[in-house]
Write a protein that holds these residues in place. Structure first.
Motif, PDB file in Angstrom:
ATOM      1  N   HIS A   1     -76.625  27.922   8.094  1.00  0.00           N
ATOM      2  CA  HIS A   1     -75.394  27.603   7.366  1.00  0.00           C
ATOM      3  C   HIS A   1     -75.600  26.289   6.642  1.00  0.00           C
ATOM      4  O   HIS A   1     -76.246  25.370   7.163  1.00  0.00           O
ATOM      5  CB  HIS A   1     -74.226  27.493   8.345  1.00  0.00           C
ATOM      6  N   ASP A   2     -75.037  26.188   5.443  1.00  0.00           N
ATOM      7  CA  ASP A   2     -75.135  24.930   4.698  1.00  0.00           C
ATOM      8  C   ASP A   2     -74.546  23.759   5.474  1.00  0.00           C
ATOM      9  O   ASP A   2     -75.006  22.628   5.354  1.00  0.00           O
ATOM     10  CB  ASP A   2     -74.380  25.036   3.363  1.00  0.00           C
ATOM     11  N   ASN A   3     -73.484  24.030   6.259  1.00  0.00           N
ATOM     12  CA  ASN A   3     -72.741  22.965   6.909  1.00  0.00           C
ATOM     13  C   ASN A   3     -72.391  23.391   8.334  1.00  0.00           C
ATOM     14  O   ASN A   3     -73.218  23.975   9.020  1.00  0.00           O
ATOM     15  CB  ASN A   3     -71.491  22.636   6.079  1.00  0.00           C
ATOM     16  N   PHE A   4     -71.182  23.148   8.782  1.00  0.00           N
ATOM     17  CA  PHE A   4     -70.791  23.501  10.146  1.00  0.00           C
ATOM     18  C   PHE A   4     -69.973  24.794  10.131  1.00  0.00           C
ATOM     19  O   PHE A   4     -69.579  25.298   9.089  1.00  0.00           O
ATOM     20  CB  PHE A   4     -70.001  22.365  10.810  1.00  0.00           C
ATOM     21  N   PHE A   5     -69.702  25.329  11.316  1.00  0.00           N
ATOM     22  CA  PHE A   5     -69.050  26.629  11.425  1.00  0.00           C
ATOM     23  C   PHE A   5     -68.374  26.729  12.787  1.00  0.00           C
ATOM     24  O   PHE A   5     -68.672  25.965  13.712  1.00  0.00           O
ATOM     25  CB  PHE A   5     -70.070  27.765  11.254  1.00  0.00           C
TER      26      PHE A   5
ATOM     27  N   SER B   1     -70.896  23.193  16.795  1.00  0.00           N
ATOM     28  CA  SER B   1     -69.946  22.610  17.751  1.00  0.00           C
ATOM     29  C   SER B   1     -70.480  21.299  18.276  1.00  0.00           C
ATOM     30  O   SER B   1     -71.699  21.094  18.342  1.00  0.00           O
ATOM     31  CB  SER B   1     -69.738  23.580  18.921  1.00  0.00           C
ATOM     32  N   PRO B   2     -69.547  20.391  18.655  1.00  0.00           N
ATOM     33  CA  PRO B   2     -68.084  20.528  18.628  1.00  0.00           C
ATOM     34  C   PRO B   2     -67.414  19.888  17.406  1.00  0.00           C
ATOM     35  O   PRO B   2     -66.338  19.308  17.521  1.00  0.00           O
ATOM     36  CB  PRO B   2     -67.673  19.800  19.900  1.00  0.00           C
ATOM     37  N   HIS B   3     -68.025  19.984  16.247  1.00  0.00           N
ATOM     38  CA  HIS B   3     -67.445  19.437  15.022  1.00  0.00           C
ATOM     39  C   HIS B   3     -66.093  20.098  14.727  1.00  0.00           C
ATOM     40  O   HIS B   3     -65.936  21.303  14.891  1.00  0.00           O
ATOM     41  CB  HIS B   3     -68.419  19.696  13.864  1.00  0.00           C
TER      42      HIS B   3
ATOM     43  N   GLN C   1     -78.130  23.010  -6.198  1.00  0.00           N
ATOM     44  CA  GLN C   1     -77.514  22.228  -5.132  1.00  0.00           C
ATOM     45  C   GLN C   1     -76.175  22.810  -4.679  1.00  0.00           C
ATOM     46  O   GLN C   1     -75.540  22.262  -3.780  1.00  0.00           O
ATOM     47  CB  GLN C   1     -77.296  20.783  -5.597  1.00  0.00           C
ATOM     48  N   ALA C   2     -75.741  23.907  -5.266  1.00  0.00           N
ATOM     49  CA  ALA C   2     -74.464  24.517  -4.893  1.00  0.00           C
ATOM     50  C   ALA C   2     -74.629  25.354  -3.628  1.00  0.00           C
ATOM     51  O   ALA C   2     -75.496  26.225  -3.549  1.00  0.00           O
ATOM     52  CB  ALA C   2     -73.943  25.378  -6.032  1.00  0.00           C
ATOM     53  N   GLY C   3     -73.784  25.081  -2.626  1.00  0.00           N
ATOM     54  CA  GLY C   3     -73.828  25.837  -1.382  1.00  0.00           C
ATOM     55  C   GLY C   3     -73.146  27.188  -1.498  1.00  0.00           C
ATOM     56  O   GLY C   3     -72.362  27.432  -2.426  1.00  0.00           O
ATOM     57  N   THR C   4     -73.427  28.066  -0.548  1.00  0.00           N
ATOM     58  CA  THR C   4     -72.884  29.426  -0.591  1.00  0.00           C
ATOM     59  C   THR C   4     -72.185  29.856   0.693  1.00  0.00           C
ATOM     60  O   THR C   4     -71.334  30.743   0.652  1.00  0.00           O
ATOM     61  CB  THR C   4     -74.007  30.443  -0.873  1.00  0.00           C
ATOM     62  N   THR C   5     -72.529  29.272   1.826  1.00  0.00           N
ATOM     63  CA  THR C   5     -71.984  29.767   3.095  1.00  0.00           C
ATOM     64  C   THR C   5     -70.582  29.210   3.322  1.00  0.00           C
ATOM     65  O   THR C   5     -70.393  28.000   3.378  1.00  0.00           O
ATOM     66  CB  THR C   5     -72.903  29.375   4.271  1.00  0.00           C
ATOM     67  N   PRO C   6     -69.578  30.076   3.485  1.00  0.00           N
ATOM     68  CA  PRO C   6     -68.196  29.602   3.637  1.00  0.00           C
ATOM     69  C   PRO C   6     -67.976  28.880   4.962  1.00  0.00           C
ATOM     70  O   PRO C   6     -68.641  29.149   5.962  1.00  0.00           O
ATOM     71  CB  PRO C   6     -67.370  30.896   3.587  1.00  0.00           C
ATOM     72  N   LEU C   7     -67.018  27.969   4.950  1.00  0.00           N
ATOM     73  CA  LEU C   7     -66.585  27.311   6.175  1.00  0.00           C
ATOM     74  C   LEU C   7     -65.076  27.172   6.150  1.00  0.00           C
ATOM     75  O   LEU C   7     -64.422  27.417   5.130  1.00  0.00           O
ATOM     76  CB  LEU C   7     -67.270  25.964   6.362  1.00  0.00           C
TER      77      LEU C   7
END
Length: 497
Positions: free
Chosen positions: A146-150, A200-202, A396-402
């Motif tokens: 994932h680009d970021n957290f989930f 987790s645990p973000h 640089q554009a992310g794709t994975t939703p959060l």
């Protein structure tokens, strides 16, 4: 002729290792997201249930003074992969991407015959196939990331493909997928390295009903004040009673811990546990809503102990045969040099900020050769204005939703800049140098108007400033910190490539 040369190269590489190919350990690097030092049962947390981490601490190597290289997530992740402070390659904060010229532990291990895979949070650039800094470009054979957290029911990208939904708790999804990956026929016939970075645990927080029920008594103890967190319904910031938030945060930590227990159990069932090195740590201290039970000063985003002291435990039964506790300072930048030392692999030919802590595996590390430096680089003041982007906005554009909305988007974009030269403004930002037991914290510009000196042995909560009482020590540490910053800025201008 080519085959002969390749065979010779392989024999030379194998001869240089301290262990044979059959004995080389498997490696699993686990990392929690915003998981601070006190948020484990083994560190005395008054509420949390973390039986898997407790077992690792009880039977393996417990690192009681383990630090994240930075008080936020993306930079610390870069330090694990490279052994270098993230400011050297422009990962100043979350949302800044790594540079493709960096040498990672995956690059090194693949050359040594390892199978390397990444699962979970990446946050060092987009994970899509066209990204120049996706896990594959940074050395991994496979990734589900994932680009970021989930949170619950994450959407993840497999090997750079379009995001796909996965049902269940995010932590358990990662472990299920990692086990499935390892279970493929012939997969464990050669050593493997898995990097599993949890979401987790973000915040925003969520939890399974059974995990939430474990902490039903928490809200009544802390609901006398509110905190701002992300709504799972709208993705916007809302105010909520902190006790309700903690109940969900603790549920996430418990689910993460349970997934670690499942992984340990699978390794044992498949006769892989003895020679698998499992290393768990947090990526930075707890955020403000999670720090309420800790006696440490500061929280995520600060260079005080609450922002950089994190849980650290290592389990490797074949090498760490007796429970041990290491009291020496260690940091996430130590991961790469430690693994290189254990396998007798050459270090990258560039400045490193970590050092090997392999001696701790045998109970022989009583101190640290070099201090640990922290630096929360300041991107303000116009110093970065007009600089050329390292990569185009498109890649640089992310794709994975959060769940969390930012800038009107439910995805994350990244940035990176070319910095051909620096000046005195680049030394700004909160920074610190830790030379056990003393820690110097500096705020302000190059002159360092605000200087604080603490003896952490006597004052772990950083309450008593010794700078006026010990001016010579403060001046010495301040100069060493400045020398280190100068080295970092040389790297930032690409002098290492």
């Amino acid at each position: 002729m080519c085959q002969v040369l390749c065979l010779i190269a392989l024999l030379v590489l194998s001869a240089g290792l301290k262990v044979s190919a059959a004995e080389r350990p498997n490696i699993i690097l686990l990392m929690g997201d915003d998981h601070g030092w006190d948020e484990t049962h083994y560190n005395g947390h008054p509420h949390l249930q973390t039986p898997a981490l407790d077992a690792m601490a009880a039977h393996g190597l417990r690192l009681d003074h383990f630090y994240s290289a930075h008080p936020s997530c993306s930079p610390t992740r870069g330090s694990v992969l490279t052994g270098r402070h993230p400011n050297r390659y422009g990962v100043f904060a979350p949302g800044w991407s790594i540079r493709s010229q960096e040498v990672t532990i995956a690059h090194l291990l693949i050359r040594a015959g390892y199978d390397c895979a990444h699962f979970g949070k990446w946050h060092l650039g987009p994970v899509k196939a066209s990204s120049p800094t996706n896990p594959g470009k940074m050395g991994f054979d496979h990734w589900l990331s994932h680009d970021n957290f989930f949170e619950l029911n994450p959407e993840l990208s497999r090997d750079g493909g379009p995001p796909e939904p996965y049902r269940g708790d995010g932590s358990e999804v990662l472990i299920d997928e990692a086990i499935s990956y390892l279970s493929a026929e012939g997969r464990t016939s050669r050593p493997f390295c898995l990097v599993i970075w949890y979401g987790s645990p973000h915040e925003p927080y969520s939890g399974l009903p059974a995990d939430l029920a474990l902490y039903d008594d928490v809200p009544a103890q802390y609901n006398d004040r509110t905190v701002r967190v992300t709504s799972n319904e709208t993705g916007e910031q809302v105010k909520r009673p902190i006790g309700d938030v903690l109940r969900e945060r603790y549920a996430e930590i418990t689910a993460m811990d349970r997934s670690i227990g499942r992984l340990r159990g699978w390794l044992k069932e498949n006769d892989l546990r003895d020679n698998t090195l499992v290393w768990y740590c947090g990526d930075n201290g707890s955020w403000q809503d999670g720090i309420v039970t800790a006696s440490l000063r500061g929280y995520k985003g600060t260079v005080y102990q609450g922002g950089v002291l994190v849980p650290g435990v290592i389990e490797w039964p074949a090498r760490v045969t007796q429970p041990a506790v290491c009291e020496a300072n260690a940091v996430t930048s130590d991961v790469l040099p430690t693994l290189c030392d254990l396998l007798d692999l050459p270090l990258p030919d560039r400045p490193l900020d970590g050092q090997s802590i392999a001696a701790a595996f045998d109970g022989e590390m009583t101190g640290r050769d070099n201090p640990i430096c922290f630096w929360n680089f300041s991107t303000g003041g116009g110093k970065l204005s007009g600089l050329e982007p390292y990569y185009t906005a498109e890649v640089q554009a992310g794709t994975t939703p959060l769940v969390k909305k930012l800038g009107g988007r439910f995805t994350r974009n990244f940035r990176s800049l070319r910095i051909p030269q620096t000046d005195k403004r680049f030394f700004e930002g909160a920074r610190a140098i830790l030379d056990q037991p003393y820690k110097l914290v500096v705020h302000g510009g190059l002159g360092g108007a605000d200087v604080q000196l603490f003896n952490l042995d006597n004052d772990p909560a950083e309450q008593h400033n010794l700078a006026d009482e010990q001016p010579n020590r403060a001046a010495e540490l301040k100069q060493r910190l400045l020398d280190w910053q100068t080295s970092v800025l040389a790297s930032l201008t690409e002098a290492d490539y």
